[in-house]
Design a protein around this motif. Structure first.
Motif, mmCIF file in Angstrom:
data_model
loop_
_atom_site.group_PDB
_atom_site.id
_atom_site.type_symbol
_atom_site.label_atom_id
_atom_site.label_comp_id
_atom_site.label_asym_id
_atom_site.label_seq_id
_atom_site.Cartn_x
_atom_site.Cartn_y
_atom_site.Cartn_z
ATOM 1 N N PRO A 53 36.598 -2.910 40.506
ATOM 2 C CA PRO A 53 37.093 -2.127 39.375
ATOM 3 C C PRO A 53 35.941 -1.563 38.541
ATOM 4 O O PRO A 53 35.048 -2.290 38.124
ATOM 5 C CB PRO A 53 37.907 -3.149 38.568
ATOM 6 C CG PRO A 53 38.334 -4.165 39.572
ATOM 7 C CD PRO A 53 37.199 -4.270 40.538
ATOM 8 N N LEU A 131 37.818 -5.748 33.267
ATOM 9 C CA LEU A 131 37.624 -5.374 34.659
ATOM 10 C C LEU A 131 37.832 -6.537 35.627
ATOM 11 O O LEU A 131 38.347 -6.340 36.729
ATOM 12 C CB LEU A 131 36.221 -4.788 34.854
ATOM 13 C CG LEU A 131 35.999 -3.444 34.149
ATOM 14 C CD1 LEU A 131 34.538 -3.027 34.235
ATOM 15 C CD2 LEU A 131 36.899 -2.365 34.740
ATOM 16 N N ARG A 236 42.270 -1.406 34.323
ATOM 17 C CA ARG A 236 41.869 -1.348 35.731
ATOM 18 C C ARG A 236 42.579 -0.213 36.454
ATOM 19 O O ARG A 236 42.001 0.436 37.337
ATOM 20 C CB ARG A 236 42.152 -2.696 36.408
ATOM 21 C CG ARG A 236 41.200 -3.808 35.955
ATOM 22 C CD ARG A 236 41.326 -5.046 36.813
ATOM 23 N NE ARG A 236 42.615 -5.699 36.675
ATOM 24 C CZ ARG A 236 42.915 -6.586 35.721
ATOM 25 N NH1 ARG A 236 42.006 -6.909 34.818
ATOM 26 N NH2 ARG A 236 44.100 -7.145 35.664
ATOM 27 N N ALA A 240 40.756 2.898 38.264
ATOM 28 C CA ALA A 240 41.066 3.346 39.619
ATOM 29 C C ALA A 240 41.375 4.838 39.647
ATOM 30 O O ALA A 240 40.981 5.563 40.570
ATOM 31 C CB ALA A 240 42.248 2.553 40.167
#
Length: 343
Positions: A53, A131, A236, A240
């Motif tokens: 992440p 993260l 996270r 992404a």
């Protein structure tokens, strides 16, 4: 244009951000305005996909073109020694070889921190940033092999980053030992003036000018709570998504969420002896090699600690967690580092 005369090569979470700031205050030294340019970590563009992440956003911070790297030192005053700080150079064997090929005469500074304390600060940094989804430090270390195999970036290598014996043994196969200055983190934190003087003497500049290590990049520790888990999950997901967006757009998505997570965070919490023992198992076999290559005693790293931490305590007002690889903000007041902390 010119290349650096010296490098702060490691270790991550061992005071390198604070040391970079302190050295920048010496009139005979010029520190790159971007702390942690990461130039020697690749031979070209950094990866554009994969990792853990937030890794792709970090990869985009790499300054990999030589002309861009040399431009970091354009503003150096005549006669000043030029330096930069990328703490992964000590860990990365290929980076060491690239340094040897391009600037074989460079001087290097390595700050060694108790590897369990270092790993704990590392994990807390990523946990507090939302993260790392694993909210237990020893469990996060147990996941390291799987994460490394999956190609997660070195900052996720919590215990491997603290195997300094292996790292220095490789480094001393490439460079004369007189080009490497090794400093204990506890000395930098507990006795900053003599530690900085020793570094200045190693670099060949006047001692007695810089005396304080500012409280930079102090790691906070958000509570384990439903809100932390929820916001971390959103962060996270944003990270992404951000890997598909150009430039720093992805970082712009995640930074407000990170600031929210850390808004009411308490200071980093000390480790228990049981936690230390669990994580020591990953690194203590390296201590014998470390003592051999440094001719120093590190037996204290195998013992319980009365104090746990380092540059801990309340984060200075208005300071957020450092974003390395970006130009540093205006310098804050250089308050003295706390004394008597373990490393």
């Amino acid at each position: 244009m010119a290349l650096p005369d010296f490098l702060v090569i490691g270790a991550p979470k061992a005071g390198t951000t604070a040391l970079h700031t302190a050295l920048a205050g010496h009139p005979e030294l010029f520190m790159s305005p971007v702390k942690e340019p990461k130039f020697f970590l690749t031979d070209g563009p950094s990866p554009r996909r994969g990792g853990g992440p937030g890794d792709v956003q970090t990869y985009r911070e790499h300054i990999w073109r030589r002309e861009d790297y040399e431009a970091l030192f354009d503003a150096a005053p005549p006669g000043a020694l030029r330096g930069e700080s990328t703490p992964f150079y000590l860990y990365d064997r290929q980076a060491q070889r690239r340094i040897r090929a391009l600037i074989p005469g460079t001087r290097m500074i390595a700050v060694l921190r108790d590897p369990v304390e270092r790993a704990h600060s590392n994990w807390t940094h990523l946990w507090s940033a939302g993260l790392d989804p694993i909210g237990d430090f020893p469990a996060a270390c147990a996941a390291e092999d799987r994460r490394v195999a999956a190609g997660w970036a070195p900052f996720w290598h919590y215990t491997r980053l603290g195997r300094y014996g292996e790292q220095l043994d490789h480094l001393f196969g490439l460079f004369p030992r007189e080009q490497v200055f090794i400093l204990r983190y506890r000395y930098l934190v507990g006795s900053p003036w003599p530690a900085l003087d020793a570094i200045c003497e190693f670099l060949g500049v006047a001692p007695g000018i810089i005396s304080q290590v500012p409280r930079e990049n102090v790691t906070a520790h958000p509570e384990h709570s439903p809100s932390h888990r929820a916001v971390s999950g959103v962060l996270r997901a944003a990270a992404a998504t951000g890997r598909h967006l150009p430039g720093t757009t992805g970082t712009a998505l995640t930074q407000p969420l990170e600031r929210f997570l850390q808004r009411s965070a308490r200071p980093r919490q000390p480790l228990t002896w049981e936690q230390r023992q669990q994580v020591l198992a990953y690194v203590e076999d390296d201590f014998r090699l470390l003592e051999k290559v440094t001719e120093a005693d590190f037996a204290d790293w195998q013992q319980p600690k009365d104090q746990s931490g380092g540059l801990v305590g309340g984060r200075p007002a208005g300071q957020s967690q450092a974003r390395n690889g970006q130009p540093a903000p205006a310098a804050s007041g250089a308050g003295g580092a706390p004394g008597g902390q373990g490393d």
